[in-house]
Design an enzyme around this catalytic site. Structure first.
Site, PDB file in Angstrom:
ATOM      1  N   THR A 121      24.117  11.237  59.720  1.00 26.21           N
ATOM      2  CA  THR A 121      22.907  11.229  60.526  1.00 26.21           C
ATOM      3  C   THR A 121      21.818  10.676  59.631  1.00 26.21           C
ATOM      4  OG1 THR A 121      21.515  12.616  61.923  1.00 26.21           O
ATOM      5  CG2 THR A 121      22.228  13.582  59.860  1.00 26.21           C
ATOM      6  N   ARG A 150      29.338  17.341  73.507  1.00 29.53           N
ATOM      7  CA  ARG A 150      28.999  18.102  72.310  1.00 29.53           C
ATOM      8  C   ARG A 150      27.615  17.705  71.798  1.00 29.53           C
ATOM      9  NH1 ARG A 150      28.174  17.250  66.636  1.00 29.53           N
ATOM     10  NH2 ARG A 150      28.755  19.106  65.497  1.00 29.53           N
ATOM     11  N   VAL A 151      26.844  18.710  71.423  1.00 28.95           N
ATOM     12  CA  VAL A 151      25.556  18.513  70.765  1.00 28.95           C
ATOM     13  C   VAL A 151      25.637  19.225  69.430  1.00 28.95           C
ATOM     14  CG1 VAL A 151      23.088  19.050  70.851  1.00 28.95           C
ATOM     15  CG2 VAL A 151      24.272  18.328  72.923  1.00 28.95           C
ATOM     16  N   GLY A 152      25.256  18.546  68.383  1.00 28.41           N
ATOM     17  CA  GLY A 152      25.270  19.144  67.045  1.00 28.41           C
ATOM     18  C   GLY A 152      23.944  19.786  66.720  1.00 28.41           C
ATOM     19  N   ASP A 153      23.701  19.996  65.423  1.00 28.93           N
ATOM     20  CA  ASP A 153      22.476  20.667  65.000  1.00 28.93           C
ATOM     21  C   ASP A 153      21.285  19.725  64.866  1.00 28.93           C
ATOM     22  OD1 ASP A 153      23.571  19.348  62.809  1.00 28.93           O
ATOM     23  OD2 ASP A 153      22.970  20.882  61.389  1.00 28.93           O
TER      24      ASP A 153
END
Length: 185
Positions: free
Chosen positions: A147, A175-178
């Site tokens: 990222t 999906r969603v990450g942090d």
């Protein structure tokens, strides 16, 4: 001061520094810096050229925060090259902190952003090669969680930050990450 993550952050730092050198704000610098990475088709980290999910869709997450702790974020955004700029619009134009999926895309289009296919031939070929094994369990390691996070401090002492990503390669669709979560990204 400008600092960001990974080697692809060097070009982002240059762009952010150019904003600060002209007396620009930390917020503008943090946005403009990561836009460079979002538009780099040779990178696989975010935006144009980002790695798709397991179904072949490039889905993007981003967040931005200014020196007054105002923030905005988008998650699971598709077909918009600059999720960081959409996140900023969420912060500045709405009473919300985060928009996701179709709602985020609808908002982006209403704000004048244009749709664009972000899946480059390079990313598509890598995805098709990955699919040959039919292993829908992406490996999480140093090569597969990239990222860009960028912090900028302007001449007035204002600190702002941004984070933008296409997330884990070949993740489950949805999906969603942090990265877009305020306090994590």
């Amino acid at each position: 001061i400008v600092i960001s993550t990974w080697n692809h952050g060097l070009a982002a730092n240059d762009a952010a520094w150019a904003v600060l050198e002209k007396g620009g704000s930390a917020l503008d610098a943090s946005e403009m810096g990561v836009r460079v990475t979002e538009s780099d088709p040779t990178g696989a980290s975010v935006g144009l050229g980002g790695r798709p999910d397991r179904d072949g869709f490039v889905t993007l997450d981003a967040c931005i925060m200014d020196h007054e702790n105002k923030c905005g974020a988008v998650a699971f955004l598709q077909d918009i090259e600059h999720p960081i700029s959409v996140a900023r619009k969420v912060m500045e134009e709405t009473q919300h902190v985060m928009l996701v999926g179709e709602g985020a895309k609808q908002f982006a289009l209403e704000q004048g952003f244009k749709e664009r296919n972000l899946l480059t031939e390079k990313s598509k070929k890598a995805w098709l090669k990955w699919k040959e094994a039919s292993k829908y369990k992406p490996v999480v390691n140093v090569e597969n969680h990239d990222t860009i996070g960028l912090l900028a401090l302007d001449e007035h002492g204002n600190l702002s930050g941004s984070c933008t990503t296409s997330g884990m390669a070949y993740k489950m669709h949805g999906r969603v990450g942090d990265s877009p979560l305020i306090g994590a990204g």
